[in-house]
Scaffold this motif. Structure first.
Motif, PDB file in Angstrom:
ATOM      1  N   ALA A   1       1.133   7.805  15.620  1.00  0.00           N
ATOM      2  CA  ALA A   1       1.745   8.746  14.921  1.00  0.00           C
ATOM      3  C   ALA A   1       1.090  10.301  14.360  1.00  0.00           C
ATOM      4  CB  ALA A   1       2.984   8.725  13.571  1.00  0.00           C
ATOM      5  N   VAL A   2      -0.616   8.958  14.073  1.00  0.00           N
ATOM      6  CA  VAL A   2      -1.957   9.918  13.959  1.00  0.00           C
ATOM      7  C   VAL A   2      -2.182  10.709  15.215  1.00  0.00           C
ATOM      8  CG1 VAL A   2      -4.269   9.795  13.794  1.00  0.00           C
ATOM      9  CG2 VAL A   2      -2.334   8.083  13.001  1.00  0.00           C
ATOM     10  N   TRP A   3      -2.171   9.855  16.231  1.00  0.00           N
ATOM     11  CA  TRP A   3      -1.941  10.939  17.229  1.00  0.00           C
ATOM     12  C   TRP A   3      -1.027  12.439  17.574  1.00  0.00           C
ATOM     13  CZ3 TRP A   3      -4.930  11.489  22.076  1.00  0.00           C
ATOM     14  CH2 TRP A   3      -5.791  10.057  22.352  1.00  0.00           C
ATOM     15  N   LEU A   4       0.040  12.453  17.796  1.00  0.00           N
ATOM     16  CA  LEU A   4       0.811  12.996  17.087  1.00  0.00           C
ATOM     17  C   LEU A   4       0.327  14.923  15.902  1.00  0.00           C
ATOM     18  CD1 LEU A   4       4.018  11.058  18.151  1.00  0.00           C
ATOM     19  CD2 LEU A   4       2.720  12.473  19.296  1.00  0.00           C
TER      20      LEU A   4
ATOM     21  N   ASP B   1     -13.450   1.025  13.467  1.00  0.00           N
ATOM     22  CA  ASP B   1     -14.016   1.435  13.889  1.00  0.00           C
ATOM     23  C   ASP B   1     -12.962   2.837  14.109  1.00  0.00           C
ATOM     24  OD1 ASP B   1     -16.121   4.041  15.101  1.00  0.00           O
ATOM     25  OD2 ASP B   1     -14.542   3.448  17.521  1.00  0.00           O
ATOM     26  N   THR B   2     -11.425   2.455  14.827  1.00  0.00           N
ATOM     27  CA  THR B   2     -11.012   3.523  15.201  1.00  0.00           C
ATOM     28  C   THR B   2     -10.177   3.795  13.637  1.00  0.00           C
ATOM     29  OG1 THR B   2     -10.091   1.393  16.720  1.00  0.00           O
ATOM     30  CG2 THR B   2      -8.123   2.660  15.412  1.00  0.00           C
ATOM     31  N   GLY B   3     -10.252   2.993  12.614  1.00  0.00           N
ATOM     32  CA  GLY B   3      -9.699   3.492  11.297  1.00  0.00           C
ATOM     33  C   GLY B   3     -10.475   4.858  11.057  1.00  0.00           C
ATOM     34  N   LEU B   4     -11.625   4.468  10.981  1.00  0.00           N
ATOM     35  CA  LEU B   4     -12.442   5.527  10.537  1.00  0.00           C
ATOM     36  C   LEU B   4     -12.109   6.896  10.981  1.00  0.00           C
ATOM     37  CD1 LEU B   4     -15.744   3.596   9.997  1.00  0.00           C
ATOM     38  CD2 LEU B   4     -14.697   5.075   8.077  1.00  0.00           C
ATOM     39  N   ARG B   5     -11.933   6.873  12.618  1.00  0.00           N
ATOM     40  CA  ARG B   5     -11.582   8.248  13.416  1.00  0.00           C
ATOM     41  C   ARG B   5     -10.142   8.225  13.021  1.00  0.00           C
ATOM     42  NH1 ARG B   5     -14.464   7.961  18.111  1.00  0.00           N
ATOM     43  NH2 ARG B   5     -15.918   7.048  18.712  1.00  0.00           N
ATOM     44  N   ASP B   6      -9.466   7.086  12.794  1.00  0.00           N
ATOM     45  CA  ASP B   6      -8.499   8.330  12.206  1.00  0.00           C
ATOM     46  C   ASP B   6      -8.250   8.879  11.340  1.00  0.00           C
ATOM     47  OD1 ASP B   6      -6.219   7.236  14.556  1.00  0.00           O
ATOM     48  OD2 ASP B   6      -5.860   5.089  13.860  1.00  0.00           O
ATOM     49  N   LEU B   7      -9.201   8.242  10.239  1.00  0.00           N
ATOM     50  CA  LEU B   7      -9.317   9.040   9.122  1.00  0.00           C
ATOM     51  C   LEU B   7      -9.821  10.273   9.354  1.00  0.00           C
ATOM     52  CD1 LEU B   7     -10.049   5.864   6.661  1.00  0.00           C
ATOM     53  CD2 LEU B   7      -8.651   7.260   6.164  1.00  0.00           C
ATOM     54  N   GLY B   8     -10.825  10.479   9.834  1.00  0.00           N
ATOM     55  CA  GLY B   8     -11.746  11.577  10.323  1.00  0.00           C
ATOM     56  C   GLY B   8     -10.797  12.701  10.685  1.00  0.00           C
ATOM     57  N   ALA B   9      -9.839  12.420  12.047  1.00  0.00           N
ATOM     58  CA  ALA B   9      -8.960  13.513  12.903  1.00  0.00           C
ATOM     59  C   ALA B   9      -8.242  13.561  11.815  1.00  0.00           C
ATOM     60  CB  ALA B   9      -8.099  12.940  14.330  1.00  0.00           C
ATOM     61  N   LEU B  10      -7.165  13.161  10.797  1.00  0.00           N
ATOM     62  CA  LEU B  10      -6.796  12.854   9.725  1.00  0.00           C
ATOM     63  C   LEU B  10      -6.774  14.436   9.289  1.00  0.00           C
ATOM     64  CD1 LEU B  10      -4.548   9.588   9.056  1.00  0.00           C
ATOM     65  CD2 LEU B  10      -3.339  11.910  10.345  1.00  0.00           C
ATOM     66  N   VAL B  11      -8.696  14.430   8.414  1.00  0.00           N
ATOM     67  CA  VAL B  11      -9.107  15.039   7.050  1.00  0.00           C
ATOM     68  C   VAL B  11      -8.948  16.313   8.112  1.00  0.00           C
ATOM     69  CG1 VAL B  11     -10.437  15.317   5.720  1.00  0.00           C
ATOM     70  CG2 VAL B  11      -9.575  12.985   6.080  1.00  0.00           C
ATOM     71  N   LEU B  12      -9.738  16.309   8.792  1.00  0.00           N
ATOM     72  CA  LEU B  12     -10.088  17.627   9.817  1.00  0.00           C
ATOM     73  C   LEU B  12      -9.042  18.507   9.617  1.00  0.00           C
ATOM     74  CD1 LEU B  12     -12.896  16.469  12.128  1.00  0.00           C
ATOM     75  CD2 LEU B  12     -13.367  17.853   9.394  1.00  0.00           C
ATOM     76  N   GLU B  13      -8.130  17.904  10.365  1.00  0.00           N
ATOM     77  CA  GLU B  13      -6.986  18.255  11.129  1.00  0.00           C
ATOM     78  C   GLU B  13      -6.088  19.276  10.204  1.00  0.00           C
ATOM     79  OE1 GLU B  13      -4.202  19.417  14.192  1.00  0.00           O
ATOM     80  OE2 GLU B  13      -6.412  18.390  14.907  1.00  0.00           O
ATOM     81  N   HIS B  14      -5.706  18.232   8.489  1.00  0.00           N
ATOM     82  CA  HIS B  14      -4.828  18.754   7.480  1.00  0.00           C
ATOM     83  C   HIS B  14      -6.380  19.255   6.294  1.00  0.00           C
ATOM     84  CE1 HIS B  14      -2.385  16.228  10.616  1.00  0.00           C
ATOM     85  NE2 HIS B  14      -1.804  16.910  10.418  1.00  0.00           N
ATOM     86  N   ASP B  15      -5.621  20.967   5.898  1.00  0.00           N
ATOM     87  CA  ASP B  15      -5.805  21.116   5.022  1.00  0.00           C
ATOM     88  C   ASP B  15      -5.045  19.812   3.497  1.00  0.00           C
ATOM     89  OD1 ASP B  15      -6.899  23.088   6.265  1.00  0.00           O
ATOM     90  OD2 ASP B  15      -5.123  24.632   5.577  1.00  0.00           O
TER      91      ASP B  15
END
Length: 207
Positions: free
Chosen positions: A70-73, A180-194
């Motif tokens: 889901a995070v990838w999508l 590391d995977t979890g941190l990357r997921d968090l970073g992508a989610l926060v950068l992607e969404h307001d």
């Protein structure tokens, strides 16, 4: 002596004038992040999730994709931050009251039920495998329980295909030992969404 010290401190504590903003030397603003194509494995798993959820809707069963896939999508513009999926794994969130019906449905769709696991954990989690597709499916029922308990029920009726972004973020934030995977997921989610205060589609509910 105190008066002299106070005068000197007051003078030093006055706020300095704000520096002038730096002048940009670029002729054009930096381009916005552009969507990155899905890797073949992610695209295949997305197609399979659509098949499963459509079959669920036809049988009045509600479940939603969550976790890594889901995070990838939901992060098309920041996928370069994410760790590539290493296995054919689909995680879903569903309702515990539909546990028996879910087991029947997945067996009809070609999956093999892990009888021992589902008999023991069936009120919280179900596990299925499809040897033909070499795909595993885990369904978390009502809650995601790892380090803490995340109540999935309020999120399961908000979207048609994936759990809302807020739920995906909370699923990562409840990890105490962050990888590391979890941190990357968090970073992508926060950068992607307001952010929003209160539920708003496609945004992270800060409340």
């Amino acid at each position: 002596t105190a008066n002299a010290a106070v005068k000197k401190l007051v003078a030093e504590m006055k706020p300095a004038a704000a520096p002038a903003p730096p002048q940009s030397t670029a002729k054009h603003p930096a381009p916005a992040a552009t969507p990155v194509a899905l890797p073949p494995l992610v695209a295949e798993l997305e197609q399979e999730v659509h098949r499963l959820i459509e079959a669920g809707k036809n049988n009045r069963l509600r479940f939603r994709a969550m976790n890594d896939l889901a995070v990838w999508l939901v992060c098309p513009r920041h996928r370069e931050l994410l760790v590539p999926l290493g296995k054919r794994q689909i995680d879903l969130g569903g309702f515990a009251t539909e546990s028996d019906s879910l087991e029947t449905l997945f067996e009809q769709l070609g999956y093999t039920s892990d009888r021992r696991f589902n008999a023991f954990y069936g009120n919280r989690r179900l596990h299925f495998s499809d040897p033909k597709r070499e795909t595993n499916v885990d369904i978390f029922l009502d809650n995601l329980e790892m380090y803490h308990r995340l109540d999935l029920v309020p999120f399961l009726t908000q979207e048609e295909f994936l759990l809302p972004v807020t739920a995906l973020l909370l699923a990562r934030l409840q990890l105490v030992e962050m990888s590391d995977t979890g941190l990357r997921d968090l970073g992508a989610l926060v950068l992607e969404h307001d952010l929003s205060v209160g539920e708003e589609k496609g945004k992270i509910d800060a409340a």
